[in-house]
Motif scaffolding. Structure first.
Motif, short mmCIF file in Angstrom:
data_model
loop_
_atom_site.label_atom_id
_atom_site.label_comp_id
_atom_site.label_asym_id
_atom_site.label_seq_id
_atom_site.Cartn_x
_atom_site.Cartn_y
_atom_site.Cartn_z
N SER B 45 -5.21 47.96 -27.77
CA SER B 45 -4.40 46.81 -27.39
C SER B 45 -3.09 47.25 -26.71
O SER B 45 -2.50 46.48 -25.97
CB SER B 45 -4.11 45.91 -28.59
OG SER B 45 -3.42 46.65 -29.58
N SER B 218 -2.31 34.87 -26.22
CA SER B 218 -3.25 35.91 -26.63
C SER B 218 -4.68 35.46 -26.37
O SER B 218 -5.53 36.25 -25.95
CB SER B 218 -3.09 36.26 -28.11
OG SER B 218 -3.72 35.32 -28.91
N ASN B 222 -7.37 37.27 -24.02
CA ASN B 222 -8.68 37.67 -24.53
C ASN B 222 -9.80 37.17 -23.64
O ASN B 222 -10.82 37.83 -23.47
CB ASN B 222 -8.89 37.13 -25.95
CG ASN B 222 -8.38 38.12 -26.98
OD1 ASN B 222 -8.22 39.30 -26.69
ND2 ASN B 222 -8.12 37.63 -28.17
#
Lengths: 153, 417
Positions: B45, B218, B222
């Protein structure tokens, strides 16, 4: 039957069988291989008897724990599945809750009293353990069912 | 010369020691599953979405473990030799092994810890990775270990012993006194925890400034990034609880498995788990959390035992480095049981087969690299990196940088696949 039901019921049974299998594997294979390591002089592999026995004892405890946990999960899910299938409407009382415990206690008392007769007969003892365990599972099943019914009411 | 005699600190029977290690494995599996804790994903990440939240949690974990174990030694509860007794050798193999491990684990979709808990949660790709790791361990044992052992014995880019030689308090102060250990544990713990917290705050501040909120951002990232390249387990930074949510409700949800554990809650539980094993196992066995030597090598050996093959009789490494059982055996088994129980009770458990079949092949190859890498490095991200921070050694630092390099390379390779 829905595949989700099969998965929910099968997985804990597999877990319990795994625990039993692991213990049996340890007793049969690891013990003999430990002796083989000793006889071939491989002291880096060999585990001293106290430690190995400690491992076996701990594995046996864990086996009991995992089997109990697996069966508890099995019963819990069985209750849930039956409840779902029946639309969640049950009539259920405290007597249903107490009955399995009473039978389990009776069985324990029976085996306790008959201890001198049974002696080291593993088959009979195993049968007794299974019966008591079955009652405890039954109690677990009923207690979950009882709670669920109260929630619905 | 500091003492190197292993004596039990507390008096237990062996079943209790094995039982405690099994319990620690259960806690490890349960917590890691609930927190979706993965060392590799924490690192990927950084390179993909520039998120340091989970990496920051890793640093906090290392810091807490170093501080907790160090304080127990400094306070005289656990003797210093129980902290450094199991320090490994250090050398070229840690850097190379951790690099290979990081690369393989990022390809396969999980570090050693996440591989096990995901395998127990029904991820078929991680089953394949586990099998690949067993094969990799065998390849290492036959093809690499004799050469590596030679360099270790001769001191070629390697220390020729472990123990206090690699104990940072001894290296810094030439002493293993309580004061030396206290100062070193503060030297390890405080910067790591501070840096971890800083990185987490930095990430949150950065993401909250993007507009649309942290969670939605987020999620959009993703969707935009090749999530499946990492086994479909790509981490989202932990959503923050809304102000109106009562603490009691939060606790209830966590206990009833309605919500996953937050990253930092998992971190604290895992650090306490490490400290528990350090305390209880002191003087008996390797008193740290360890999962590699067992799952890679020992279980492969166990499988072959069923077929009447005994690797320990004639195969390098298996014959000189692996006892038939130890406390970590039960730790690994119970880690899987804990992860299974957690995933099953929370409703996460499901047999998941990747849609793209090539993921299985990548998982297998990645698993082989993981097996080779962890054996070369003398341990994995748990048994060497995390553990070595708790040991106040320096191997963990080497491993951390090597692993980061491997993960970075894997990210670049994955982008082109």
């Amino acid at each position: 039957m829905k595949t989700a039901y099969v998965r929910k019921l099968l997985a804990p049974v597999v877990l319990s069988l795994f625990a039993v299998g692991w213990y049996e594997f340890s007793v049969i294979y690891l013990a003999s291989n430990n002796q083989l390591a000793l006889s071939s002089g491989d002291l880096a592999v060999y585990v001293i008897p106290q430690q190995f026995q400690g491992y076996l004892t701990a594995t046996l405890w864990i086996c009991y724990f995992v089997v109990f946990m697996g069966l508890a999960m099995f019963w819990y899910n069985l209750v849930n599945i039956v409840r779902e299938e029946e639309g969640g409407r049950w009539e259920f009382g405290a007597i249903d809750l107490a009955m399995p415990l009473a039978i389990a206690l009776e069985l324990v008392a029976f085996f306790y009293l008959g201890n001198s007769l049974i002696g080291d007969n593993v088959a009979v003892r195993l049968l007794g353990y299974c019966a008591v365990l079955g009652c405890l599972m039954w109690f677990w099943y009923n207690s979950v069912k009882y709670v669920r019914v109260r929630e619905v009411v | 010369m500091p003492p190197e005699i292993l004596q039990p600190v507390f008096s237990y029977s062996w079943p209790v020691v094995f039982g405690v290690f099994a319990l620690s494995g259960f806690i490890l599996g349960w917590t890691a599953q609930r927190g979706n804790y993965c060392f590799v994903n924490a690192m990927t990440s950084i390179f993909t979405v520039r998120s340091f939240e989970r990496f920051g949690a890793l640093l906090i974990l290392f810091g807490l473990s170093a501080l907790g174990c160090g304080l127990l030694v400094a306070a005289g509860v656990v003797p210093a030799y129980d902290q450094y007794y199991f320090n490994y050798f250090a050398g070229w193999y840690i850097l190379v092994g951790s690099f290979i491990f990081g690369f393989g684990a990022a390809l396969a979709g999980g570090c050693n810890l996440s591989m096990l808990y995901r395998a127990a949660s029904g991820y078929v790709q991680n089953w394949i990775e586990l099998f690949g790791m067993m094969i990799g361990t065998y390849i290492f044992a036959v093809g690499i270990w004799p050469f590596q052992l030679y360099t270790m014995e001769k001191g070629i880019f390697s220390t020729t012993s472990g123990g206090y030689v690699e104990y940072v308090p001894y290296l810094l102060f030439h002493s293993v006194s309580g004061t030396a250990v206290l100062l070193t544990s503060l030297l390890f713990g405080v910067p790591l925890i501070s840096l971890g917290i800083y990185l987490q705050r930095y990430t949150r501040a950065k993401w909250s400034g993007k507009g649309g909120g942290f969670t939605s951002f987020s999620m959009s990232l993703n969707r935009a990034l090749p999530v499946k390249s990492f086994g479909g387990n790509f981490p989202s930074p932990t959503p923050q609880p809304s102000g109106g949510l009562r603490l009691s409700q939060e606790v209830k949800d966590l206990l009833l498995l309605r919500k996953p554990y937050g990253t930092n809650l998992s971190t604290v539980i895992l650090a306490l788990d490490m400290i528990m094993v350090f305390l209880i196992g002191a003087g008996y066995t390797f008193n740290y959390l360890v999962i590699t030597s067992s799952d890679g090598g020992r279980f492969f050996e166990y499988i072959l035992m069923l077929a009447g093959v005994h690797l320990f009789l004639n195969t390098p490494w298996f014959s000189d480095s692996l006892s038939i059982v130890d406390a970590s055996t039960l730790m690994v088994v119970m880690l899987c049981v804990g992860a299974f129980a957690s995933s099953y009770l929370s409703g996460d458990f499901k047999i998941r087969i990747p849609r793209e079949k090539k993921r299985l092949l990548i998982g297998f190859v990645g698993g082989m690299l993981v097996g080779i890498g962890v054996r070369m490095a003398l341990g994995c991200n748990v048994g060497l990196m995390w553990t070595n921070f708790a040991q106040l050694g320096y191997d963990g630092i080497i491993f951390l940088f090597g692993m980061l390099g491997g993960v970075y390379l894997a990210v670049k390779v994955q982008e082109r696949l």
